[in-house]
Design a protein around this motif. Structure first.
Motif, PDB file in Angstrom:
ATOM      1  N   PHE A  33       8.865  -9.426 -19.366  1.00 61.68           N
ATOM      2  CA  PHE A  33       8.382  -9.112 -20.705  1.00 61.68           C
ATOM      3  C   PHE A  33       7.708  -7.742 -20.726  1.00 61.68           C
ATOM      4  O   PHE A  33       7.999  -6.906 -21.578  1.00 61.68           O
ATOM      5  N   PHE A  34       6.790  -7.506 -19.766  1.00 62.19           N
ATOM      6  CA  PHE A  34       6.082  -6.231 -19.721  1.00 62.19           C
ATOM      7  C   PHE A  34       7.042  -5.086 -19.416  1.00 62.19           C
ATOM      8  O   PHE A  34       6.902  -3.994 -19.958  1.00 62.19           O
ATOM      9  N   SER A  35       7.993  -5.329 -18.549  1.00 63.34           N
ATOM     10  CA  SER A  35       8.973  -4.293 -18.230  1.00 63.34           C
ATOM     11  C   SER A  35       9.772  -3.911 -19.473  1.00 63.34           C
ATOM     12  O   SER A  35       9.996  -2.726 -19.743  1.00 63.34           O
ATOM     13  N   GLN A  36      10.179  -4.909 -20.248  1.00 63.18           N
ATOM     14  CA  GLN A  36      10.916  -4.645 -21.486  1.00 63.18           C
ATOM     15  C   GLN A  36      10.037  -3.898 -22.486  1.00 63.18           C
ATOM     16  O   GLN A  36      10.507  -2.971 -23.158  1.00 63.18           O
ATOM     17  N   LYS A  37       8.779  -4.291 -22.596  1.00 62.11           N
ATOM     18  CA  LYS A  37       7.859  -3.607 -23.512  1.00 62.11           C
ATOM     19  C   LYS A  37       7.690  -2.146 -23.110  1.00 62.11           C
ATOM     20  O   LYS A  37       7.681  -1.257 -23.964  1.00 62.11           O
ATOM     21  N   ILE A  38       7.553  -1.907 -21.817  1.00 61.19           N
ATOM     22  CA  ILE A  38       7.388  -0.528 -21.346  1.00 61.19           C
ATOM     23  C   ILE A  38       8.647   0.274 -21.631  1.00 61.19           C
ATOM     24  O   ILE A  38       8.575   1.427 -22.076  1.00 61.19           O
ATOM     25  N   ASP A  39       9.815  -0.338 -21.401  1.00 57.08           N
ATOM     26  CA  ASP A  39      11.072   0.353 -21.717  1.00 57.08           C
ATOM     27  C   ASP A  39      11.153   0.684 -23.204  1.00 57.08           C
ATOM     28  O   ASP A  39      11.554   1.783 -23.584  1.00 57.08           O
ATOM     29  N   ASP A  40      10.774  -0.287 -24.043  1.00 53.44           N
ATOM     30  CA  ASP A  40      10.777  -0.057 -25.491  1.00 53.44           C
ATOM     31  C   ASP A  40       9.825   1.073 -25.872  1.00 53.44           C
ATOM     32  O   ASP A  40      10.162   1.938 -26.686  1.00 53.44           O
ATOM     33  N   CYS A  65      -2.658  -6.805 -16.148  1.00 56.37           N
ATOM     34  CA  CYS A  65      -1.693  -7.400 -17.072  1.00 56.37           C
ATOM     35  C   CYS A  65      -2.394  -7.922 -18.325  1.00 56.37           C
ATOM     36  O   CYS A  65      -1.892  -7.772 -19.436  1.00 56.37           O
ATOM     37  N   ARG A  66      -3.548  -8.528 -18.149  1.00 53.87           N
ATOM     38  CA  ARG A  66      -4.290  -9.087 -19.279  1.00 53.87           C
ATOM     39  C   ARG A  66      -4.661  -7.987 -20.273  1.00 53.87           C
ATOM     40  O   ARG A  66      -4.513  -8.128 -21.476  1.00 53.87           O
ATOM     41  N   ASP A  67      -5.144  -6.846 -19.744  1.00 54.30           N
ATOM     42  CA  ASP A  67      -5.525  -5.728 -20.613  1.00 54.30           C
ATOM     43  C   ASP A  67      -4.314  -5.161 -21.339  1.00 54.30           C
ATOM     44  O   ASP A  67      -4.376  -4.839 -22.531  1.00 54.30           O
ATOM     45  N   LEU A  68      -3.187  -5.051 -20.623  1.00 55.98           N
ATOM     46  CA  LEU A  68      -1.965  -4.547 -21.235  1.00 55.98           C
ATOM     47  C   LEU A  68      -1.487  -5.486 -22.335  1.00 55.98           C
ATOM     48  O   LEU A  68      -1.108  -5.051 -23.425  1.00 55.98           O
ATOM     49  N   SER A  69      -1.545  -6.781 -22.067  1.00 53.49           N
ATOM     50  CA  SER A  69      -1.131  -7.767 -23.054  1.00 53.49           C
ATOM     51  C   SER A  69      -2.007  -7.690 -24.309  1.00 53.49           C
ATOM     52  O   SER A  69      -1.503  -7.730 -25.435  1.00 53.49           O
ATOM     53  N   TRP A  71      -3.699  -5.103 -25.355  1.00 52.97           N
ATOM     54  CA  TRP A  71      -3.418  -3.840 -26.032  1.00 52.97           C
ATOM     55  C   TRP A  71      -2.125  -3.922 -26.827  1.00 52.97           C
ATOM     56  O   TRP A  71      -2.065  -3.484 -27.977  1.00 52.97           O
ATOM     57  N   ILE A  72      -1.087  -4.514 -26.252  1.00 51.43           N
ATOM     58  CA  ILE A  72       0.198  -4.656 -26.950  1.00 51.43           C
ATOM     59  C   ILE A  72       0.020  -5.506 -28.200  1.00 51.43           C
ATOM     60  O   ILE A  72       0.517  -5.158 -29.271  1.00 51.43           O
ATOM     61  N   ASN A  73      -0.706  -6.628 -28.066  1.00 46.74           N
ATOM     62  CA  ASN A  73      -0.935  -7.482 -29.238  1.00 46.74           C
ATOM     63  C   ASN A  73      -1.750  -6.766 -30.304  1.00 46.74           C
ATOM     64  O   ASN A  73      -1.493  -6.922 -31.494  1.00 46.74           O
ATOM     65  N   GLU A  74      -2.712  -5.985 -29.886  1.00 48.30           N
ATOM     66  CA  GLU A  74      -3.560  -5.258 -30.837  1.00 48.30           C
ATOM     67  C   GLU A  74      -2.764  -4.169 -31.564  1.00 48.30           C
ATOM     68  O   GLU A  74      -2.867  -4.012 -32.775  1.00 48.30           O
ATOM     69  N   ILE A  75      -1.941  -3.434 -30.832  1.00 51.95           N
ATOM     70  CA  ILE A  75      -1.203  -2.313 -31.410  1.00 51.95           C
ATOM     71  C   ILE A  75       0.039  -2.773 -32.165  1.00 51.95           C
ATOM     72  O   ILE A  75       0.285  -2.362 -33.299  1.00 51.95           O
ATOM     73  N   PHE A  76       0.824  -3.641 -31.565  1.00 53.36           N
ATOM     74  CA  PHE A  76       2.116  -4.007 -32.136  1.00 53.36           C
ATOM     75  C   PHE A  76       2.126  -5.367 -32.820  1.00 53.36           C
ATOM     76  O   PHE A  76       3.020  -5.656 -33.603  1.00 53.36           O
ATOM     77  N   GLY A  77       1.185  -6.235 -32.491  1.00 57.55           N
ATOM     78  CA  GLY A  77       1.181  -7.571 -33.080  1.00 57.55           C
ATOM     79  C   GLY A  77       2.250  -8.453 -32.460  1.00 57.55           C
ATOM     80  O   GLY A  77       2.885  -8.103 -31.473  1.00 57.55           O
ATOM     81  N   GLN A  78       2.455  -9.589 -33.081  1.00 61.59           N
ATOM     82  CA  GLN A  78       3.420 -10.554 -32.567  1.00 61.59           C
ATOM     83  C   GLN A  78       4.826 -10.167 -33.027  1.00 61.59           C
ATOM     84  O   GLN A  78       5.046  -9.842 -34.187  1.00 61.59           O
ATOM     85  N   SER A  79       5.773 -10.208 -32.096  1.00 67.13           N
ATOM     86  CA  SER A  79       7.153  -9.841 -32.439  1.00 67.13           C
ATOM     87  C   SER A  79       7.831 -10.969 -33.205  1.00 67.13           C
ATOM     88  O   SER A  79       7.403 -12.124 -33.151  1.00 67.13           O
ATOM     89  N   MET A  80       8.892 -10.631 -33.899  1.00 66.90           N
ATOM     90  CA  MET A  80       9.645 -11.652 -34.638  1.00 66.90           C
ATOM     91  C   MET A  80      10.218 -12.699 -33.686  1.00 66.90           C
ATOM     92  O   MET A  80      10.229 -13.882 -33.998  1.00 66.90           O
TER      93      MET A  80
END
Length: 98
Positions: A33-40, A65-69, A71-80
């Motif tokens: 999941f994190f690898s895909q997010k980083i690629d995106d 990983c917890r901090d990255l998760s 941050w992703i939720n804060e910036i991008f929110g939940q994906s469809m």
């Protein structure tokens, strides 16, 4: 020697092995999941930011990983996709087998 009956020991070790497999699969899924997010992020930010593989490697080595998760939720929110997965997971939990 253990005082547990052999049949109980076998069941305990099988459950322990299954729990280990489950945790390992969850970790693999999280890394994927994190690898895909980083690629995106890399693809979407290529025009505005110069992300090099060294910079990404350094970030992965220094950020938890917890901090990255978070941050992703804060910036991008939940994906469809995750919203759909949550809805369908709940609907299958409601189903009972007769």
């Amino acid at each position: 020697m253990s005082t547990m009956p052999v049949s109980r020991q076998i069941r305990y070790f099988k459950e322990s092995r299954e729990n280990w497999k489950e945790r390992a699969l969850e970790k693999q899924e999280q890394l994927r999941f994190f690898s895909q997010k980083i690629d995106d992020l890399t693809r979407s930010r290529d025009k505005t930011m110069d992300l090099t593989s060294d910079l990404i490697k350094q970030a992965l080595e220094t950020v938890r990983c917890r901090d990255l998760s978070e941050w992703i939720n804060e910036i991008f929110g939940q994906s469809m996709l995750s919203k759909r997965k949550a809805v369908f997971d709940r609907s299958f939990d409601d189903m009972k087998v007769a």
